[in-house]
Motif scaffolding. Structure first.
Motif, PDB file in Angstrom:
ATOM      1  N   ALA A  21       0.813  -1.222   0.000  1.00  0.00           N
ATOM      2  CA  ALA A  21       0.000   0.000   0.000  1.00  0.00           C
ATOM      3  C   ALA A  21       0.844   1.268   0.000  1.00  0.00           C
ATOM      4  O   ALA A  21       0.538   2.216  -0.741  1.00  0.00           O
ATOM      5  N   ASP A  22       1.900   1.331   0.832  1.00  0.00           N
ATOM      6  CA  ASP A  22       2.698   2.553   0.901  1.00  0.00           C
ATOM      7  C   ASP A  22       3.418   2.814  -0.422  1.00  0.00           C
ATOM      8  O   ASP A  22       3.481   3.958  -0.897  1.00  0.00           O
ATOM      9  N   GLU A  23       3.913   1.750  -1.064  1.00  0.00           N
ATOM     10  CA  GLU A  23       4.592   1.915  -2.340  1.00  0.00           C
ATOM     11  C   GLU A  23       3.603   2.312  -3.439  1.00  0.00           C
ATOM     12  O   GLU A  23       3.898   3.162  -4.288  1.00  0.00           O
ATOM     13  N   LEU A  24       2.427   1.688  -3.424  1.00  0.00           N
ATOM     14  CA  LEU A  24       1.414   2.009  -4.434  1.00  0.00           C
ATOM     15  C   LEU A  24       0.973   3.462  -4.353  1.00  0.00           C
ATOM     16  O   LEU A  24       0.829   4.137  -5.372  1.00  0.00           O
ATOM     17  N   ARG A  25       0.761   3.945  -3.138  1.00  0.00           N
ATOM     18  CA  ARG A  25       0.299   5.327  -2.999  1.00  0.00           C
ATOM     19  C   ARG A  25       1.361   6.306  -3.516  1.00  0.00           C
ATOM     20  O   ARG A  25       1.036   7.304  -4.173  1.00  0.00           O
ATOM     21  N   ALA A  26       2.620   6.014  -3.233  1.00  0.00           N
ATOM     22  CA  ALA A  26       3.696   6.880  -3.729  1.00  0.00           C
ATOM     23  C   ALA A  26       3.787   6.812  -5.255  1.00  0.00           C
ATOM     24  O   ALA A  26       3.931   7.838  -5.932  1.00  0.00           O
ATOM     25  N   GLY A  27       3.710   5.598  -5.796  1.00  0.00           N
ATOM     26  CA  GLY A  27       3.785   5.450  -7.245  1.00  0.00           C
ATOM     27  C   GLY A  27       2.645   6.137  -7.974  1.00  0.00           C
ATOM     28  O   GLY A  27       2.858   6.818  -8.987  1.00  0.00           O
ATOM     29  N   TRP A  28       1.437   5.973  -7.451  1.00  0.00           N
ATOM     30  CA  TRP A  28       0.274   6.617  -8.078  1.00  0.00           C
ATOM     31  C   TRP A  28       0.344   8.136  -7.937  1.00  0.00           C
ATOM     32  O   TRP A  28      -0.105   8.865  -8.832  1.00  0.00           O
ATOM     33  N   ASN A  36      17.656   2.420  -2.308  1.00  0.00           N
ATOM     34  CA  ASN A  36      17.332   3.600  -3.120  1.00  0.00           C
ATOM     35  C   ASN A  36      15.914   3.558  -3.668  1.00  0.00           C
ATOM     36  O   ASN A  36      15.291   4.599  -3.895  1.00  0.00           O
ATOM     37  N   TYR A  37      15.401   2.358  -3.904  1.00  0.00           N
ATOM     38  CA  TYR A  37      14.026   2.217  -4.379  1.00  0.00           C
ATOM     39  C   TYR A  37      13.061   2.841  -3.378  1.00  0.00           C
ATOM     40  O   TYR A  37      12.173   3.618  -3.744  1.00  0.00           O
ATOM     41  N   TYR A  38      13.220   2.522  -2.101  1.00  0.00           N
ATOM     42  CA  TYR A  38      12.319   3.045  -1.073  1.00  0.00           C
ATOM     43  C   TYR A  38      12.581   4.523  -0.786  1.00  0.00           C
ATOM     44  O   TYR A  38      11.650   5.288  -0.533  1.00  0.00           O
ATOM     45  N   ILE A  39      13.841   4.927  -0.847  1.00  0.00           N
ATOM     46  CA  ILE A  39      14.176   6.333  -0.609  1.00  0.00           C
ATOM     47  C   ILE A  39      13.558   7.209  -1.688  1.00  0.00           C
ATOM     48  O   ILE A  39      13.018   8.282  -1.404  1.00  0.00           O
ATOM     49  N   GLU A  40      13.615   6.751  -2.939  1.00  0.00           N
ATOM     50  CA  GLU A  40      13.018   7.512  -4.043  1.00  0.00           C
ATOM     51  C   GLU A  40      11.510   7.633  -3.879  1.00  0.00           C
ATOM     52  O   GLU A  40      10.933   8.710  -4.099  1.00  0.00           O
ATOM     53  N   LEU A  41      10.851   6.542  -3.499  1.00  0.00           N
ATOM     54  CA  LEU A  41       9.407   6.608  -3.287  1.00  0.00           C
ATOM     55  C   LEU A  41       9.063   7.531  -2.118  1.00  0.00           C
ATOM     56  O   LEU A  41       8.078   8.273  -2.181  1.00  0.00           O
ATOM     57  N   ALA A  42       9.858   7.491  -1.060  1.00  0.00           N
ATOM     58  CA  ALA A  42       9.595   8.321   0.109  1.00  0.00           C
ATOM     59  C   ALA A  42       9.689   9.808  -0.214  1.00  0.00           C
ATOM     60  O   ALA A  42       9.014  10.639   0.415  1.00  0.00           O
ATOM     61  N   GLU A  43      10.527  10.163  -1.208  1.00  0.00           N
ATOM     62  CA  GLU A  43      10.688  11.570  -1.580  1.00  0.00           C
ATOM     63  C   GLU A  43       9.379  12.185  -2.062  1.00  0.00           C
ATOM     64  O   GLU A  43       9.189  13.398  -1.994  1.00  0.00           O
ATOM     65  N   VAL A  44       8.487  11.339  -2.570  1.00  0.00           N
ATOM     66  CA  VAL A  44       7.190  11.835  -3.056  1.00  0.00           C
ATOM     67  C   VAL A  44       6.446  12.558  -1.934  1.00  0.00           C
ATOM     68  O   VAL A  44       5.717  13.522  -2.177  1.00  0.00           O
ATOM     69  N   PHE A  45       6.632  12.110  -0.692  1.00  0.00           N
ATOM     70  CA  PHE A  45       5.881  12.657   0.439  1.00  0.00           C
ATOM     71  C   PHE A  45       6.695  13.646   1.274  1.00  0.00           C
ATOM     72  O   PHE A  45       6.275  14.023   2.362  1.00  0.00           O
ATOM     73  N   ARG A  46       7.850  14.067   0.780  1.00  0.00           N
ATOM     74  CA  ARG A  46       8.725  14.931   1.576  1.00  0.00           C
ATOM     75  C   ARG A  46       8.022  16.202   2.036  1.00  0.00           C
ATOM     76  O   ARG A  46       8.151  16.614   3.194  1.00  0.00           O
ATOM     77  N   LEU A 106       3.367   7.302   5.749  1.00  0.00           N
ATOM     78  CA  LEU A 106       3.834   6.482   4.636  1.00  0.00           C
ATOM     79  C   LEU A 106       5.311   6.732   4.363  1.00  0.00           C
ATOM     80  O   LEU A 106       6.065   5.800   4.048  1.00  0.00           O
ATOM     81  N   ARG A 107       5.735   7.987   4.482  1.00  0.00           N
ATOM     82  CA  ARG A 107       7.153   8.298   4.282  1.00  0.00           C
ATOM     83  C   ARG A 107       8.007   7.590   5.330  1.00  0.00           C
ATOM     84  O   ARG A 107       9.072   7.046   5.017  1.00  0.00           O
ATOM     85  N   ILE A 108       7.543   7.573   6.560  1.00  0.00           N
ATOM     86  CA  ILE A 108       8.259   6.867   7.623  1.00  0.00           C
ATOM     87  C   ILE A 108       8.366   5.383   7.298  1.00  0.00           C
ATOM     88  O   ILE A 108       9.435   4.770   7.443  1.00  0.00           O
ATOM     89  N   GLU A 109       7.261   4.781   6.847  1.00  0.00           N
ATOM     90  CA  GLU A 109       7.258   3.351   6.529  1.00  0.00           C
ATOM     91  C   GLU A 109       8.238   3.032   5.404  1.00  0.00           C
ATOM     92  O   GLU A 109       8.977   2.035   5.459  1.00  0.00           O
ATOM     93  N   LEU A 110       8.272   3.870   4.376  1.00  0.00           N
ATOM     94  CA  LEU A 110       9.154   3.617   3.241  1.00  0.00           C
ATOM     95  C   LEU A 110      10.625   3.781   3.629  1.00  0.00           C
ATOM     96  O   LEU A 110      11.481   2.980   3.223  1.00  0.00           O
TER      97      LEU A 110
END
Length: 301
Positions: free
Chosen positions: A102-109, A190-200, A210-214
């Motif tokens: 879920a956390d990855e999907l929300r960032a990707g979308w 880096n995969y998770y760090i890049e996704l987490a940047e979406v919510f910075r 979600l950023r914390i989880e990623l």
């Protein structure tokens, strides 16, 4: 009542079948760019709808699926839609689906919808197809918030309920998406760090969580690769402060536990024990988490 034949579409249940009929009718009536959202909490239901659309014999609107096995690949969606549109001149249904947690999907979308919104005029003029985005119900809210201009074009939402108990759909093959991944299932840090940047820069608590989880997954990925220093630095300098900022005491306790795990593995036993006893354990006692308190006591021992 006689048993239903295997060829009959029974998997979705009465309400689901009603939604599917409305969906196919709307697809047939359209003649230009349209945005459709196919939503359900149950991924098996979404897959069943996609299967029917992809195998449909309708000559009026053939379907093609754009499937992304990693949510991060959704950033390619605009380019993929353009290429697909150039390949097929008749109007068709371009179905977009992605798999992941879920956390990855929300960032990707989030990334994909922003790009769709930015290039909406080109899409509306150059992609004369029905674009079907499939996902959980939260995708509609995300779409309205992240891509309001795209949302303003002709759009439709179809919400499918869970399948009835006798539908014959088993979710055993999808259970891994209902939990956190095992260590060996983790992608690169880096995969998770890049996704987490979406919510910075997000102001929403849910997206901060979600950023914390990623980022926590990124730390786990570092640990899996033996990079204890990078894992520890990420937890102490980023994840821990984010938990404090959000006021999420439980996530803070989990983060402290991971820090203590790393210190233990590095031989820093006194500091690991201090964190367990003075910082991690009191949180679980305060919030009444009996299970985690027992686990932490076991590690103290």
């Amino acid at each position: 009542m006689s048993p239903a034949k295997k060829s009959e579409p029974v998997a979705l249940g009465p309400k689901g079948e009603e939604q599917f009929d409305l969906l196919t009718s709307a697809l047939e009536l359209g003649d230009k760019f349209e945005l459709f959202l196919i939503l359900s909490e149950n991924r098996l239901v979404r897959d069943e709808v996609l299967r029917r659309l992809a195998t449909s014999k309708q000559e009026t609107l053939p379907a093609r699926i754009l499937e992304y096995d990693l949510p991060s690949k959704l950033k390619q969606l605009v380019e993929d839609l353009i290429v697909t549109s150039d390949e097929f001149s008749p109007r068709q249904a371009l179905i977009v689906t992605a798999h992941g947690y879920a956390d990855e999907l929300r960032a990707g979308w989030q990334v994909a919808l922003r790009l769709l919104n930015e290039r909406r005029n080109m899409l509306i003029q150059g992609v004369p197809h029905a674009i079907l985005l499939t996902g959980p119900p939260w995708l509609a809210e995300l779409c309205a918030g992240v891509s309001p201009d795209l949302w303003s074009v002709r759009s439709h939402v179809f919400l499918f309920p869970d399948p009835p108990p006798d539908a014959g759909l088993s979710d055993d093959s999808y259970r891994r998406f209902d939990r956190n991944p095992y260590q060996h299932e983790l992608e690169s840090p880096n995969y998770y760090i890049e996704l987490a940047e979406v919510f910075r820069d997000s102001k929403h608590d849910e997206e901060k969580k979600l950023r914390i989880e990623l980022l926590s997954k990124a730390s786990d990925a570092y640990r899996l690769r033996g990079d204890w220093t990078a894992a520890l630095n990420l937890l102490r300098s980023v994840v821990g402060p984010l938990c404090n900022e959000l006021g999420d005491v439980r996530s803070r306790a989990v983060t402290l536990g991971k820090v203590a795990d790393i210190l233990y593995r590095r031989g820093e036993l006194d500091e690991a024990l201090r964190i367990r006893q003075e910082e991690e354990l009191p949180v679980y006692e305060k919030i009444g988490d009996v299970r985690e308190r027992a686990v932490t006591l076991g590690k103290v021992a």
